[in-house]
Design a protein around this motif. Structure first.
Motif, mmCIF file in Angstrom:
data_model
loop_
_atom_site.group_PDB
_atom_site.id
_atom_site.type_symbol
_atom_site.label_atom_id
_atom_site.label_comp_id
_atom_site.label_asym_id
_atom_site.label_seq_id
_atom_site.Cartn_x
_atom_site.Cartn_y
_atom_site.Cartn_z
ATOM 1 N N TRP A 20 0.580 -0.968 0.118
ATOM 2 C CA TRP A 20 0.207 -0.308 -0.394
ATOM 3 C C TRP A 20 0.954 1.138 -0.170
ATOM 4 O O TRP A 20 2.377 0.888 0.458
ATOM 5 C CB TRP A 20 -1.059 -0.110 1.410
ATOM 6 C CG TRP A 20 -2.039 0.628 1.314
ATOM 7 C CD1 TRP A 20 -1.555 2.072 2.554
ATOM 8 C CD2 TRP A 20 -2.853 1.509 0.207
ATOM 9 N NE1 TRP A 20 -2.661 3.283 2.141
ATOM 10 C CE2 TRP A 20 -3.312 3.043 0.808
ATOM 11 C CE3 TRP A 20 -3.240 1.270 -0.588
ATOM 12 C CZ2 TRP A 20 -4.366 3.592 0.140
ATOM 13 C CZ3 TRP A 20 -4.379 2.018 -1.289
ATOM 14 C CH2 TRP A 20 -4.874 3.028 -0.633
ATOM 15 N N ASP A 21 0.817 2.200 -1.034
ATOM 16 C CA ASP A 21 1.388 3.064 -0.883
ATOM 17 C C ASP A 21 0.327 4.255 -0.422
ATOM 18 O O ASP A 21 -0.321 5.152 -1.184
ATOM 19 C CB ASP A 21 1.564 3.935 -2.369
ATOM 20 C CG ASP A 21 2.282 5.108 -2.682
ATOM 21 O OD1 ASP A 21 2.039 5.644 -1.944
ATOM 22 O OD2 ASP A 21 3.089 5.344 -3.505
ATOM 23 N N SER A 22 0.797 4.905 0.787
ATOM 24 C CA SER A 22 -0.731 6.096 1.498
ATOM 25 C C SER A 22 -0.119 6.753 1.062
ATOM 26 O O SER A 22 -0.985 7.675 0.337
ATOM 27 C CB SER A 22 0.049 5.653 3.039
ATOM 28 O OG SER A 22 -1.386 6.546 3.730
ATOM 29 N N PRO A 23 1.004 7.796 0.027
ATOM 30 C CA PRO A 23 0.488 9.098 0.170
ATOM 31 C C PRO A 23 0.106 9.089 -1.939
ATOM 32 O O PRO A 23 -0.185 10.479 -1.722
ATOM 33 C CB PRO A 23 2.581 9.552 -0.651
ATOM 34 C CG PRO A 23 3.089 8.540 0.625
ATOM 35 C CD PRO A 23 2.213 6.840 0.358
ATOM 36 N N ARG A 24 -0.038 8.042 -2.233
ATOM 37 C CA ARG A 24 -0.845 8.258 -4.044
ATOM 38 C C ARG A 24 -2.167 6.844 -3.909
ATOM 39 O O ARG A 24 -2.767 7.312 -4.599
ATOM 40 C CB ARG A 24 0.591 7.500 -4.843
ATOM 41 C CG ARG A 24 1.587 8.452 -4.688
ATOM 42 C CD ARG A 24 2.715 7.372 -6.063
ATOM 43 N NE ARG A 24 3.209 8.558 -6.092
ATOM 44 C CZ ARG A 24 4.886 8.618 -5.693
ATOM 45 N NH1 ARG A 24 4.898 7.489 -5.461
ATOM 46 N NH2 ARG A 24 5.772 9.017 -6.093
ATOM 47 N N SER A 25 -2.243 6.396 -2.457
ATOM 48 C CA SER A 25 -3.293 5.501 -2.438
ATOM 49 C C SER A 25 -4.120 5.081 -3.337
ATOM 50 O O SER A 25 -4.739 5.163 -4.172
ATOM 51 C CB SER A 25 -4.908 7.269 -2.153
ATOM 52 O OG SER A 25 -4.563 8.005 -0.841
ATOM 53 N N ARG A 26 -2.475 4.027 -2.800
ATOM 54 C CA ARG A 26 -3.071 2.894 -4.631
ATOM 55 C C ARG A 26 -1.896 1.845 -3.939
ATOM 56 O O ARG A 26 -1.582 1.598 -2.980
ATOM 57 C CB ARG A 26 -2.581 3.482 -5.856
ATOM 58 C CG ARG A 26 -1.413 3.881 -5.803
ATOM 59 C CD ARG A 26 -0.451 4.732 -7.015
ATOM 60 N NE ARG A 26 0.791 4.676 -6.784
ATOM 61 C CZ ARG A 26 1.350 5.154 -8.096
ATOM 62 N NH1 ARG A 26 0.583 5.843 -8.867
ATOM 63 N NH2 ARG A 26 2.943 5.967 -8.166
ATOM 64 N N PHE A 27 -1.831 0.751 -4.627
ATOM 65 C CA PHE A 27 -2.074 -0.389 -4.348
ATOM 66 C C PHE A 27 -0.957 -0.929 -5.505
ATOM 67 O O PHE A 27 -0.692 0.177 -6.198
ATOM 68 C CB PHE A 27 -2.851 -1.485 -3.930
ATOM 69 C CG PHE A 27 -3.311 -1.808 -3.063
ATOM 70 C CD1 PHE A 27 -2.930 -2.178 -1.758
ATOM 71 C CD2 PHE A 27 -4.912 -1.537 -3.354
ATOM 72 C CE1 PHE A 27 -3.960 -2.810 -0.846
ATOM 73 C CE2 PHE A 27 -5.656 -1.803 -2.438
ATOM 74 C CZ PHE A 27 -5.258 -2.077 -0.591
ATOM 75 N N VAL A 28 0.387 -0.882 -5.236
ATOM 76 C CA VAL A 28 1.880 -1.076 -6.231
ATOM 77 C C VAL A 28 2.044 -2.690 -6.190
ATOM 78 O O VAL A 28 2.663 -2.886 -5.027
ATOM 79 C CB VAL A 28 2.434 -0.265 -5.601
ATOM 80 C CG1 VAL A 28 4.367 -0.179 -7.131
ATOM 81 C CG2 VAL A 28 2.038 1.100 -5.942
ATOM 82 N N CYS A 29 2.570 -3.316 -7.004
ATOM 83 C CA CYS A 29 3.270 -4.196 -7.070
ATOM 84 C C CYS A 29 4.466 -4.229 -7.786
ATOM 85 O O CYS A 29 5.212 -3.442 -8.738
ATOM 86 C CB CYS A 29 2.637 -5.445 -8.580
ATOM 87 S SG CYS A 29 3.251 -6.955 -8.305
ATOM 88 N N PRO A 30 5.678 -4.576 -6.542
ATOM 89 C CA PRO A 30 7.017 -4.529 -7.238
ATOM 90 C C PRO A 30 7.335 -5.153 -8.579
ATOM 91 O O PRO A 30 8.879 -4.488 -8.317
ATOM 92 C CB PRO A 30 8.144 -4.179 -5.928
ATOM 93 C CG PRO A 30 7.192 -5.586 -4.642
ATOM 94 C CD PRO A 30 5.423 -5.075 -5.633
#
Length: 101
Positions: free
Chosen positions: A53-63
């Motif tokens: 979870w990328d809180s500042p951007r409000s999104r889930f990210v797959c690395p």
């Protein structure tokens, strides 16, 4: 089968909270909405990598391959063929539970 994740008091708003769950790629995200609790698997539908979870951007990210998902788990960009898996979730005596299978 229902599996305990943790105390419901840890989920206070629409911000996803990560709960460890070894049977579901290590993590389940739970958030509270106006409709109730929502649980999302952390396994990317592309190749099964663990999203964060990328809180500042409000999104889930797959690395692994730059898959991006919105807070509902829907694909925003990248190679994932579909959304993050939603899990059946309930509160039982102050504990969040998700159903496996």
């Amino acid at each position: 089968e229902w599996v305990d994740l943790g105390p419901v008091r840890l989920v206070t708003d629409d911000e996803p909270v990560a709960f460890p769950e070894p049977l579901l790629n290590g993590v389940v995200f739970v958030r509270r909405t106006n409709e109730g609790l929502v649980a999302t698997s952390a396994a990317c539908p592309h190749l099964g990598c663990r999203v964060g979870w990328d809180s500042p951007r409000s999104r889930f990210v797959c690395p692994c391959h730059d898959g991006i998902f919105d807070r509902n788990g829907d694909v925003v960009s990248g190679p994932p063929p579909g959304p993050l898996r939603r899990l059946a979730v309930r509160e039982n005596a102050g504990v969040i539970q998700v159903r496996l299978g």
